[in-house]
Design an enzyme around this catalytic site. Structure first.
Site, short mmCIF file in Angstrom:
data_model
loop_
_atom_site.label_atom_id
_atom_site.label_comp_id
_atom_site.label_asym_id
_atom_site.label_seq_id
_atom_site.Cartn_x
_atom_site.Cartn_y
_atom_site.Cartn_z
N LEU A 11 0.83 -1.20 0.00
CA LEU A 11 0.00 0.00 0.00
C LEU A 11 0.86 1.25 0.00
O LEU A 11 1.77 1.38 0.82
CB LEU A 11 -0.92 0.02 1.23
CG LEU A 11 -1.81 -1.20 1.47
CD1 LEU A 11 -2.60 -1.04 2.76
CD2 LEU A 11 -2.75 -1.42 0.29
N LYS A 12 0.55 2.19 -0.88
CA LYS A 12 1.19 3.49 -0.87
C LYS A 12 0.32 4.46 -0.07
O LYS A 12 -0.89 4.55 -0.33
CB LYS A 12 1.38 4.04 -2.28
CG LYS A 12 2.32 3.26 -3.16
CD LYS A 12 2.59 3.98 -4.46
CE LYS A 12 1.34 4.20 -5.30
NZ LYS A 12 0.77 2.97 -5.84
N GLU A 13 0.92 5.15 0.86
CA GLU A 13 0.16 6.18 1.58
C GLU A 13 -0.30 7.23 0.58
O GLU A 13 0.44 7.67 -0.28
CB GLU A 13 1.02 6.81 2.67
CG GLU A 13 1.35 5.85 3.79
CD GLU A 13 1.99 6.54 4.97
OE1 GLU A 13 1.51 7.62 5.36
OE2 GLU A 13 2.96 5.99 5.52
N CYS B 59 7.77 3.02 5.77
CA CYS B 59 8.17 1.76 5.13
C CYS B 59 9.60 1.73 4.65
O CYS B 59 10.41 0.92 5.11
CB CYS B 59 7.23 1.47 3.95
SG CYS B 59 5.52 1.16 4.43
N LYS C 24 12.58 2.01 7.31
CA LYS C 24 12.52 0.87 8.23
C LYS C 24 12.85 -0.44 7.52
O LYS C 24 13.62 -1.26 8.05
CB LYS C 24 11.13 0.80 8.85
CG LYS C 24 10.84 -0.44 9.69
CD LYS C 24 9.45 -0.37 10.31
CE LYS C 24 8.34 -0.51 9.30
NZ LYS C 24 8.23 -1.88 8.76
#
Length: 446
Positions: A156-158, A266, A269
């Site tokens: 998922l892309k923010e 993402c 991290k």
């Protein structure tokens, strides 16, 4: 189907809401009672376009519900998704304490067979640890129940999470059990109607795929920033270079925009965690370490350009910031370049006036009230009384600017564009001193 999801953060809430929206009955569990109360009132704790309306609709229609009680969530469904956070530990490795706490809770409360789905981004081998944690609790209860664990990483892309979930390129499931394959086919059936998106593989390959995908995208960004730094010193324009290489279908245009570094929950991290995993098995992941190193260096470029413009004397200066979030269409400031810039400015005695369409409350939460930070209502207020402007986030609202007004409004005609939003020649004609990323000294106003 009945589905339980542990965690109502970004991944858990989007996953639960989208699954409810296609007809499944979903219960989302979180230990944060305040967050659950807000969700039950229709208040969304994160900013994601379209999510608030989708949550309210599915709650009102009875397909989406929330709880703080783990036993209720475990008993609700045969399919148990783990979607809690895996923040980086001090050594860069992924912290699995929350994932394993959910696994133990499932083992403590389950009264029938379960399929546990690792939705959180986790290191290779985590499914084995989850299975062992559940089984340990079952053994302690002397419960003869079966638990299957599979990996189902999110992509998922923010800012585009709903689109990514509902129209994503692939749905990856790591499992060796046919029973799990059947259950996951049913779970994702509504999203698999037009063409086959489900990709089944072994669990460890699925776990590695998530990290590999994010590391590849981060690598493209850091590579482009490295080339931008070369272009800047060679008098070339990285935007022309970008178009030149992006036209090659083997490279493409995605994730090759130069800028002031990547941030978010993402990429930083996951690159660190994958490099740490490599070290644990005796492999030196030089490329991954370089990707992270380039990114950290790139975040310092905004301050360096400002310092250059003011001959190293920024004490007492007021700097306007347009954009605080790490990217548009989110309020997420985790690892955002704006934070590195603000903290460097404060360190040397400068003051910040900032505006972001969505991240103002997040900035207040992180930094609190301080005399050297003013959070204002719009981009124009950010400019008032400012000595220079820095663009940190490529929001659409910042893409069109009256450069004559900008020159007149700034105390010193300095613009540092960390996202290459403007045509350097147009800025030059207005008399502004324009610092972009990788656009060559020849393109700057003397």
């Amino acid at each position: 189907m009945k589905i339980s999801i542990f965690g109502t953060g970004y991944v858990g809430l989007v996953t639960g809401t989208c699954l409810a929206d296609v007809g499944h009955e979903v219960m989302c569990m979180d230990v944060d009672a305040d967050k659950i109360a807000r969700l039950e009132r229709g208040e969304i704790p994160i900013y994601e376009p379209g999510l608030d309306a989708m949550v309210r609709q599915n709650v009102s229609e009875g397909r989406l519900r929330f709880t703080t009680d783990a036993a209720t969530a475990v008993g609700f469904a045969p399919l148990q998704f783990i979607a809690v956070g895996t923040p980086p530990d001090e050594d860069g490795s992924a912290d699995l304490q929350y994932v394993l706490a959910v696994a133990r809770s499932i083992g403590q409360h389950m009264q029938d067979d379960k399929v546990v789905v690792d939705k959180s981004t986790v290191p290779v081998g985590t499914a084995d640890k989850v299975r062992a944690a559940v089984q340990q609790e079952l053994d302690a209860r002397d419960a003869a129940l079966t638990v299957d664990v599979c990996s189902n990483p999110e992509f998922l892309k923010e800012g585009a999470a709903i689109e990514d979930f509902t129209h994503g390129a692939r749905i990856i499931v790591g499992t060796d059990a046919e029973r799990v394959r059947e259950i996951m086919r049913e779970c994702y059936g509504p999203y698999n109607r037009h063409h086959e998106k489900l990709m089944f593989m072994d669990i460890r390959s699925a776990e590695l795929t998530k990290y590999a995908a994010n590391a590849m995208l981060a690598t493209k960004i850091s590579f482009m920033n490295e080339i931008a730094n070369l272009a800047e010193r060679l008098g070339a324009d990285i935007e022309q270079v970008r178009r030149g290489i992006g036209s090659d279908p083997r490279i493409g245009y995605h994730f090759i925009y130069p800028g002031c570094g990547y941030g978010g929950s993402c990429f930083p991290k996951d690159v660190q965690a994958l490099a740490r995993t490599a070290g644990e098995i005796g492999y030196h992941a030089e490329l991954l370490e370089a990707v992270e190193g380039v990114n950290q260096r790139q975040k310092a470029t905004l301050f360096a350009k400002l310092s250059q413009a003011f001959d190293g004397d920024l004490a007492g200066k007021t700097i306007a910031l347009w954009g605080l979030a790490f990217k548009p269409n989110t309020d997420d400031m985790r690892e955002a370049p704006s934070r590195a810039l603000m903290e460097a400015l404060w360190e040397c005695g400068a003051r910040v006036q900032a505006f972001d369409p969505e991240a103002m409350e997040e900035c207040r939460r992180i930094y609190g009230k301080r005399d050297d930070l003013a959070l204002v209502d719009n981009r124009e207020q950010a400019i008032e009384g400012a000595d220079a402007l820095v663009i940190c986030t490529e929001w659409k609202a910042f893409r069109s600017v009256d450069f004559a007004w900008l020159k007149q409004s700034l105390s010193t005609p300095v613009v540092v564009d960390g996202r290459n939003l403007f045509d350097p020649q147009a800025v030059k004609r207005s008399g502004l001193l324009y610092f972009a990323v990788g656009r060559g000294d020849s393109l700057r106003t003397p």
